[in-house]
Design a protein around this motif. Structure first.
Motif, short mmCIF file in Angstrom:
data_model
loop_
_atom_site.label_atom_id
_atom_site.label_comp_id
_atom_site.label_asym_id
_atom_site.label_seq_id
_atom_site.Cartn_x
_atom_site.Cartn_y
_atom_site.Cartn_z
N THR A 145 12.86 5.48 -7.21
CA THR A 145 11.74 5.74 -8.12
C THR A 145 11.29 4.43 -8.77
O THR A 145 10.09 4.16 -8.89
CB THR A 145 12.15 6.75 -9.21
OG1 THR A 145 12.70 7.91 -8.57
CG2 THR A 145 10.97 7.16 -10.07
N ALA A 146 12.26 3.63 -9.22
CA ALA A 146 11.93 2.37 -9.89
C ALA A 146 11.16 1.44 -8.94
O ALA A 146 10.19 0.79 -9.34
CB ALA A 146 13.20 1.69 -10.39
N VAL A 147 11.58 1.40 -7.68
CA VAL A 147 10.89 0.54 -6.71
C VAL A 147 9.45 1.03 -6.54
O VAL A 147 8.50 0.23 -6.52
CB VAL A 147 11.62 0.55 -5.34
CG1 VAL A 147 10.75 -0.10 -4.26
CG2 VAL A 147 12.93 -0.19 -5.44
N ASN A 148 9.28 2.34 -6.45
CA ASN A 148 7.92 2.87 -6.27
C ASN A 148 7.05 2.64 -7.50
O ASN A 148 5.85 2.40 -7.37
CB ASN A 148 7.99 4.35 -5.90
CG ASN A 148 8.29 4.50 -4.41
OD1 ASN A 148 7.46 4.19 -3.57
ND2 ASN A 148 9.50 4.90 -4.08
N THR A 149 7.66 2.68 -8.67
CA THR A 149 6.90 2.39 -9.89
C THR A 149 6.47 0.92 -9.89
O THR A 149 5.32 0.60 -10.20
CB THR A 149 7.77 2.68 -11.14
OG1 THR A 149 8.16 4.05 -11.11
CG2 THR A 149 7.02 2.40 -12.42
N ALA A 150 7.41 0.04 -9.54
CA ALA A 150 7.09 -1.40 -9.50
C ALA A 150 6.00 -1.67 -8.46
O ALA A 150 5.07 -2.44 -8.70
CB ALA A 150 8.35 -2.19 -9.19
N LEU A 151 6.13 -0.98 -7.35
CA LEU A 151 5.17 -1.16 -6.26
C LEU A 151 3.77 -0.74 -6.69
O LEU A 151 2.77 -1.43 -6.39
CB LEU A 151 5.63 -0.29 -5.09
CG LEU A 151 5.18 -0.65 -3.70
CD1 LEU A 151 5.39 -2.12 -3.41
CD2 LEU A 151 5.97 0.19 -2.69
N ASP A 152 3.69 0.36 -7.38
CA ASP A 152 2.39 0.84 -7.87
C ASP A 152 1.76 -0.22 -8.79
O ASP A 152 0.57 -0.51 -8.69
CB ASP A 152 2.64 2.16 -8.62
CG ASP A 152 1.35 2.78 -9.10
OD1 ASP A 152 0.43 2.91 -8.28
OD2 ASP A 152 1.26 3.10 -10.30
N ALA A 153 2.60 -0.81 -9.64
CA ALA A 153 2.10 -1.85 -10.56
C ALA A 153 1.67 -3.09 -9.78
O ALA A 153 0.61 -3.67 -10.07
CB ALA A 153 3.19 -2.20 -11.56
N ILE A 154 2.47 -3.48 -8.79
CA ILE A 154 2.13 -4.68 -8.00
C ILE A 154 0.81 -4.47 -7.26
O ILE A 154 -0.05 -5.36 -7.23
CB ILE A 154 3.28 -5.02 -7.02
CG1 ILE A 154 4.51 -5.48 -7.80
CG2 ILE A 154 2.86 -6.10 -6.01
CD1 ILE A 154 5.78 -5.62 -6.97
N HIS B 163 12.80 -5.18 -2.70
CA HIS B 163 12.14 -4.01 -2.10
C HIS B 163 10.68 -3.90 -2.53
O HIS B 163 9.80 -3.65 -1.71
CB HIS B 163 12.91 -2.73 -2.43
CG HIS B 163 14.15 -2.58 -1.58
ND1 HIS B 163 14.28 -1.62 -0.59
CD2 HIS B 163 15.30 -3.29 -1.56
CE1 HIS B 163 15.45 -1.77 0.01
NE2 HIS B 163 16.09 -2.76 -0.57
N SER B 164 10.43 -4.09 -3.83
CA SER B 164 9.03 -3.99 -4.28
C SER B 164 8.24 -5.20 -3.78
O SER B 164 7.05 -5.10 -3.50
CB SER B 164 8.95 -3.86 -5.80
OG SER B 164 9.46 -5.01 -6.43
N GLY B 165 8.93 -6.34 -3.63
CA GLY B 165 8.25 -7.55 -3.14
C GLY B 165 7.81 -7.39 -1.69
O GLY B 165 6.68 -7.73 -1.34
N GLY C 112 5.13 -4.72 -1.57
CA GLY C 112 3.89 -5.15 -2.22
C GLY C 112 3.30 -6.41 -1.61
O GLY C 112 2.31 -6.94 -2.12
N GLY C 113 3.92 -6.90 -0.53
CA GLY C 113 3.37 -8.08 0.17
C GLY C 113 3.42 -9.36 -0.65
O GLY C 113 2.50 -10.18 -0.58
N ALA C 114 4.50 -9.54 -1.40
CA ALA C 114 4.61 -10.75 -2.24
C ALA C 114 4.77 -12.00 -1.37
O ALA C 114 5.34 -11.96 -0.28
CB ALA C 114 5.80 -10.62 -3.17
N GLU C 115 4.26 -13.12 -1.90
CA GLU C 115 4.39 -14.41 -1.22
C GLU C 115 5.82 -14.92 -1.35
O GLU C 115 6.34 -15.62 -0.48
CB GLU C 115 3.44 -15.45 -1.82
CG GLU C 115 2.08 -15.50 -1.18
CD GLU C 115 1.32 -14.20 -1.25
OE1 GLU C 115 1.34 -13.55 -2.33
OE2 GLU C 115 0.70 -13.80 -0.25
N LEU C 116 6.45 -14.57 -2.46
CA LEU C 116 7.81 -15.06 -2.72
C LEU C 116 8.53 -14.07 -3.63
O LEU C 116 7.90 -13.47 -4.52
CB LEU C 116 7.73 -16.43 -3.40
CG LEU C 116 9.04 -17.18 -3.63
CD1 LEU C 116 9.63 -17.64 -2.30
CD2 LEU C 116 8.80 -18.42 -4.51
N VAL C 117 9.83 -13.92 -3.40
CA VAL C 117 10.65 -13.06 -4.27
C VAL C 117 11.82 -13.89 -4.76
O VAL C 117 12.53 -14.50 -3.97
CB VAL C 117 11.16 -11.82 -3.50
CG1 VAL C 117 12.02 -10.96 -4.40
CG2 VAL C 117 10.00 -10.99 -2.95
#
Ligand code: F6P
Length: 323
Positions: free
Chosen positions: A142-151, A180-182, A185-190
């Motif tokens: 759930t936390a990953v999905n919440t972070a993902l939504d924000a990203i 996981h959220s990175g 969410g297609g992050a350039e860097l994590v």
């Protein structure tokens, strides 16, 4: 075993309620009385304990937070505190416990068992996913999905303004939410606490993105990393690359709330049931978990002390997919 207690402790996590429901209903199904202990170990010490019925856990499977409340207890760390807790349990004839929480919760349970022999079985409930002995902990998905939504939302505005965003996610000493959220969410860097990332690495990545005609970038920063908070990382980068338009967003406690995903509800239900069944079958001082889709029991000592690496392949994936 005729009577057990259930409590949630440490940082709350979405799905804890589904787990409480599962513990209560499984126990009642097996003809065992269940007591809800409020505010974690503090409630055990203060006798904030009530008998639960089937209806006590109605309409909570979908709710975030924990109906039993949570706390990090300083008093339980003392011998006197644990003695008071034992007296409260004895007074009510509570013979075993289900503890829903993270490493602090299981550290306390381990000491309690060693000192007083009260059987405790744990269910891993923490968004950090930092416990060995379960592929996922309750609340992580759930936390990953919440972070993902924000990203995703931040990405929209980052793109409109050609900005670089540093997004800080939770995970004390643990990069699971970040990686996981990175990736999602297609992050350039994590940046995670488990591996070293220098400011030069950040700068090289951002410059590389520019060279590849990227107009905006997302860097996900796990709290507790070696370069400090997202704010600190951003300041260091801004110092070196003053032409970048940089913004920072710290997602914070919103990652701890919200309705649990289907994955977390099912995991929580499985682990609550497994914890009660484990207790009834004589298990103690262990954490129920799901590894490779199967229920397992891991000693508290191992669950707390052994690391569960986030995976080299995932870190590499960020590098490969972010060019
Ligand atoms: O352990 C869960 C967690 O959310 C961590 O990710 C975070 O560092 C910490 O709890 C925050 O704790 P508190 O709610 O006490 O500020």
């Amino acid at each position: 075993m005729k009577s057990i207690g259930v409590f949630t402790s440490g940082g709350d996590a979405p799905g804890m309620n589904a787990c409480i429901r599962s513990v209560v209903r499984t126990a009642l199904y097996l003809g065992i009385d269940v007591y809800g202990i409020k505010y974690g170990y503090n409630g055990m010490i203060n006798g904030d304990i009530y008998k639960m019925k089937s209806y006590s856990v109605s309409n909570i499977v979908q709710r975030g937070g924990t109906i039993l409340k949570s706390a990090r207890s300083k008093e339980f760390m003392t011998k006197e505190g644990r003695q008071k807790a034992l007296d409260q349990l004895n007074k009510r004839g509570i013979e075993g416990l289900v503890a829903v929480g993270g490493d602090g919760t299981f550290t306390g349970a381990n000491i309690f068992f060693e000192e007083h022999g009260i059987p405790v079985v744990g269910a891993p409930g923490t968004i950090d996913n930092d416990l060995y002995g379960s592929d996922n902990t309750i609340g992580f998905d759930t936390a990953v999905n919440t972070a993902l939504d924000a990203i995703d939302k931040i990405r929209d505005t980052a793109n409109s303004h050609d900005r670089v965003f540093f997004i800080e996610v939770m995970g004390r000493h643990s990069g699971y939410i970040a990686i996981h959220s990175g990736i999602g969410g297609g992050a350039e860097l994590v940046m995670v606490p488990e591996t070293s990332t220098t400011i030069k690495d950040v700068i090289d990545t951002l410059k590389g993105g520019r060279d590849n005609q990227k107009t905006s970038s997302i860097v996900v920063v796990a709290e507790g990393g070696e370069q400090g908070s997202a704010m600190e990382v951003a300041a260091k980068v801004a110092n070196e690359l003053p032409d970048l338009d940089i913004r920072v967003s710290t997602l914070g406690h919103l990652q701890r709330g919200g309705s649990p995903t289907s994955y977390d509800r099912i995991l929580a239900s499985r682990l609550g049931m497994a914890a009660v069944e484990g207790l009834v079958n004589g298990k103690s001082n262990v954490m129920a978990g799901v590894v490779d889709k199967k229920v397992t029991y891991t000693s508290f000592k191992l669950a707390i002390s052994k690391s569960k690496p986030i995976g080299e392949d995932l870190m590499r994936m960020v590098e490969v997919l972010s060019i």
